[in-house]
Scaffold this active site. Structure first.
Site, mmCIF file in Angstrom:
data_model
loop_
_atom_site.group_PDB
_atom_site.id
_atom_site.type_symbol
_atom_site.label_atom_id
_atom_site.label_comp_id
_atom_site.label_asym_id
_atom_site.label_seq_id
_atom_site.Cartn_x
_atom_site.Cartn_y
_atom_site.Cartn_z
ATOM 1 C CE LYS A 200 47.938 34.324 42.787
ATOM 2 N NZ LYS A 200 48.521 34.975 41.603
ATOM 3 C CD GLU B 225 45.811 34.788 38.945
ATOM 4 O OE1 GLU B 225 46.976 35.087 39.254
ATOM 5 O OE2 GLU B 225 45.060 35.548 38.294
ATOM 6 N NE ARG C 169 47.934 39.311 46.749
ATOM 7 C CZ ARG C 169 47.764 39.070 45.459
ATOM 8 N NH1 ARG C 169 47.766 37.832 44.999
ATOM 9 N NH2 ARG C 169 47.594 40.050 44.598
ATOM 10 C CE LYS D 222 45.035 41.230 42.739
ATOM 11 N NZ LYS D 222 45.317 40.810 41.363
ATOM 12 C CG ASP E 297 43.699 41.169 38.148
ATOM 13 O OD1 ASP E 297 44.372 41.748 39.002
ATOM 14 O OD2 ASP E 297 44.122 40.219 37.461
ATOM 15 C CD GLU F 102 47.427 43.086 46.320
ATOM 16 O OE1 GLU F 102 47.371 42.265 47.256
ATOM 17 O OE2 GLU F 102 47.547 42.742 45.136
ATOM 18 C CD GLU G 36 48.716 42.570 35.480
ATOM 19 O OE1 GLU G 36 48.764 42.737 36.712
ATOM 20 O OE2 GLU G 36 48.366 41.499 34.944
ATOM 21 C CD1 TRP H 238 42.392 33.400 30.930
ATOM 22 C CD2 TRP H 238 42.999 33.642 33.072
ATOM 23 N NE1 TRP H 238 43.607 32.776 31.094
ATOM 24 C CE2 TRP H 238 44.001 32.911 32.404
ATOM 25 C CE3 TRP H 238 43.167 33.912 34.434
ATOM 26 C CZ2 TRP H 238 45.152 32.443 33.045
ATOM 27 C CZ3 TRP H 238 44.309 33.458 35.074
ATOM 28 C CH2 TRP H 238 45.281 32.726 34.391
#
Ligand code: GCW
Length: 699
Positions: free
Chosen positions: A294, A298, A331, A372, A377, A399, A405, A559
């Site tokens: 990664k 982030e 990623r 992803k 997300d 992914e 989550e 974000w």
């Protein structure tokens, strides 16, 4: 804590009862090697439990032409086999069948169930298939079936920290207790959960596991060098079930661990450092799978710091791993997490495509871009990521997130098989085109690279039910089965999981449990969707931990996850005409379908469009009335789910402690669903001033 009559750790799927049919038969195993030994050991254990017999011919010289078996499991290379297996083998040769290392053939001939495989992994998968089939594997008239995994790489990723992280704990986004690998900064002294875990995974065909979080903090960084022994110890436990260990590494390792002044991917010293690091890994772990990275995401370091591209970064590691047959999973989850919420020109959904699409064709063969499934997300509902359709010359892995989550954190029943199945079956190029699963599978023969497979973020921990919520096990089961065969029907996968976990065939009325669990789980993802964020808009969760509703929790944060609700309307304008232009990242027909207010599917409307509350959906309802209706309905359905579970208790169909765990969680699910309903409905009522057409209570 378990009571004295309850086992410390509950079996997930594959309790001893699941082996009853196999274990009460006479079985011959023909083949050498570690994985064949594992298969033979599985059979032996089952026969000890259920009174069957097993003969393992483990050396070529010992082959003896015995013919009185109920089942024969053999490597095709074995010189001489019982007649039934010989006949299947002859048929395979005539048909030119190629199974590869991981495939197997199954047939029933002359009263013998035959499993043939070219490689030992295939034999192991074939054995588990026989277990899955139960009695039907031993019924007359089974035609020859050939099974091969769709995805070359079937991976579980663990977001397990070594050090307990002050915010994310032992497992980032983990909802099932501690890690089975790590504890308070160290390798667990007791790794006894790892092999049974590997067994569960192998029974679904998983062949790779990454043992640490993609966020690689200081302690975790050392796993690559001075703490490699820890990784080797885990790899030892995974190996008997054919699972290769992978490791998440920190892109700045040459600085953090090597004392270099740079991690620039084009710097010769950096390249030499990685080459040496990879070599040392393979000296200790010869079957090591590769690295997961990664980068520039982030807060993790990456090639941007040196003005280099992500292809430069990925290729650096790919080159270091190539001599040993390793791969790097790189990623694509790269976006600006420090965005100014006032800035309407930046759209997080665009980021991965903007960064990676221009790099198509510049990655090495052993570099896999891990994407992803959605552009944001792991939300309950997102469109498929446009990156998946944008990189035809790149090995690409999809992914998905088994750890819940954003889907109820293993407190809510939310069976995600149907969502993943929709994603994998999505056709980015329209009805005549290939699917997401085809891309992850790769190798279509038109110059397309072999695919990178499916990567599943694991949902297990050291909880005695493995996944906290016992029914969340079905998510790991389904995700990994879909990696083997993305065309499986999620309801049929659920049947498999129910049969292998609760073995209803052994109960008085096998159908009650199956029916009840289907009624609780088949629709549970859509039910969850109904009482949470509406129409694909996403988020609206409490910041940081992401559990429960908070409509504006992320609205004014950096974000990039906004819904833009005001008194007139809600949703994100991602059109080319007036919005961020994100719809333009899709090929036809989706670029136009999503752009069009009339054609955009209701469930994604607010992902693509900002609309007035009175806008009429394709289903005929207005946006605001639809919000009210789905939120009332969703809670009613959760109440019904809880009532269904009560029937399971009444009929005494599962262990009492498992019953209790689920019942307690259902209480929490009801509480939380009501909270969602009331906050969302109140929020939109207050913003819009539009009353509910049915006059229900809104606060
Ligand atoms: O969804 C976010 C999660 C982070 C996670 C990140 C990622 C491991 O909230 O916890 O970090 O995605 O996928 O890298």
């Amino acid at each position: 804590m378990a009571t004295p009559d309850e086992p410390e750790v509950h079996a997930a799927w594959l309790p001893p009862e699941a082996f009853r049919v196999l274990g009460s038969s006479r079985i011959a195993v023909y083949g050498d090697g570690d994985l064949v030994d594992t298969a033979a050991q599985e059979v032996r254990q089952a026969c000890v439990a259920w009174g069957g017999e097993v003969a393992h011919y483990a050396s070529r010289l010992a082959a003896g032409g015995v013919e009185t078996f109920d089942a024969v499991l053999a490597l095709t290379s074995w010189p001489s086999l019982p007649a039934a297996a010989e006949s299947v083998r002859a048929e395979m040769v005539r048909g030119g069948v190629a199974l590869g290392d991981e495939g197997f053939t199954l047939a029933r001939r002359d009263g013998v169930t035959v499993v043939l495989a070219e490689g030992a992994a295939g034999l192991l998968y074939g054995l588990f298939h026989v277990v899955r089939l139960g009695r039907t594997a031993f019924l007359a008239g089974r035609p020859l079936e050939h099974h091969r995994p769709a995805m070359p790489l079937r991976v579980v990723d663990h977001w397990d920290n070594v050090d307990v992280h002050p915010v994310t704990g032992q497992i980032e986004r983990g909802y099932a207790g501690g890690s089975i690998f790590w504890e308070s900064g160290a390798l667990r002294s007791d790794l006894t959960r790892v092999r049974p875990y590997a067994r569960l995974l192998a029974s679904c065909g998983v062949n790779a596991a990454c043992v640490n979080n993609v966020n690689v903090h200081t302690t975790e960084a050392h796993l690559l060098t001075d703490r490699l022994d820890d990784v080797a110890a885990i790899a030892r436990e995974l190996r008997p079930y054919g699972i290769r260990a992978h490791l998440s590494v920190n892109f700045a390792s040459p600085i953090v661990l090597g004392g270099l002044s740079t991690a620039d991917p084009l710097d010769p010293d950096v390249r030499a450092w990685w080459t040496d690091a990879a070599k040392r890994v393979y000296e200790l772990i010869p079957d090591f799978g590769g690295f997961v990275v990664k980068a520039d995401s982030e807060g993790q370091p990456g090639p941007f710091a040196y003005g280099r591209s992500h292809a430069d970064g990925a290729n650096l590691l790919a080159d270091a791993l190539a001599p040993f047959g390793g791969v790097v999973h790189w990623r694509a989850f790269v976006y600006n997490h420090r965005q100014d919420w006032r800035d309407r020109t930046t759209d997080r959904a665009r980021a991965a495509y903007d960064h990676f699409a221009p790099l198509d064709g510049s990655f090495r063969d052993n570099a896999i871009l891990q994407v992803k499934y959605g552009p944001m997300d792991f939300q309950t509902r997102e469109p498929v990521s446009p990156v998946i359709a944008a990189m035809p010359a790149t090995r690409l892995a999809v992914e998905i997130q088994a750890t819940q989550e954003y889907t109820g954190q293993q407190k809510h029943v939310c069976y995600l098989g149907p969502m993943w199945s929709e994603v994998l079956g999505f056709q980015p190029w329209g009805p005549a085109g290939r699917t997401v699963a085809d891309v992850a599978q790769g190798g279509s023969g038109q110059g397309e690279p072999v695919g990178g497979g499916l990567v599943v973020v694991s949902n297990i921990g050291d909880d005695r039910f493995w996944t906290g919520h016992p029914l969340a096990q079905a998510n790991l089961y389904a995700a990994t089965r879909l990696a083997w065969d993305p065309w499986l029907d999620p309801a049929a996968i659920l049947d498999e999981w129910i049969d292998l976990t609760f073995t209803p065939a052994e109960t008085a009325d096998p159908d009650v449990l199956r029916r009840t669990l289907h009624a609780m789980m088949d629709e549970s993802w859509r039910i969850y969707e109904r009482y949470t964020a509406p129409l694909g808009v996403g988020f609206m969760v409490r910041p940081h931990h992401h559990y429960g509703p908070d409509v504006d929790g992320y609205e004014y944060t950096p974000w990039g996850t906004y819904h833009f609700a005001d008194r007139d309307g809600v949703g994100v304008d991602r059109t080319r005409a007036t919005g961020t232009g994100f719809t333009g990242q899709y090929p036809a027909p989706w670029a136009d379908v999503y752009e069009s207010l009339d054609q955009c599917p209701d469930e994604l409307l607010l992902f693509f469009h900002h609309v007035p509350y009175g806008h009429t959906l394709r289903c005929g309802s207005t946006v605001v009335q639809h919000i009210y209706d789905t939120h009332f309905a969703g809670v009613d359905e959760v109440l019904e789910t809880r009532a269904l579970w009560q029937r399971i208790e009444d009929a005494d169909l599962v262990a009492p402690d498992l019953y209790t765990r689920v019942r307690e969680l259902l209480d929490e699910q009801v509480r939380c669903a009501e909270e969602w309903r009331d906050q969302i409905n109140a929020y939109f009522f207050r913003k819009s001033g539009v009353p509910d057409a049915h006059g229900r209570q809104i606060f």
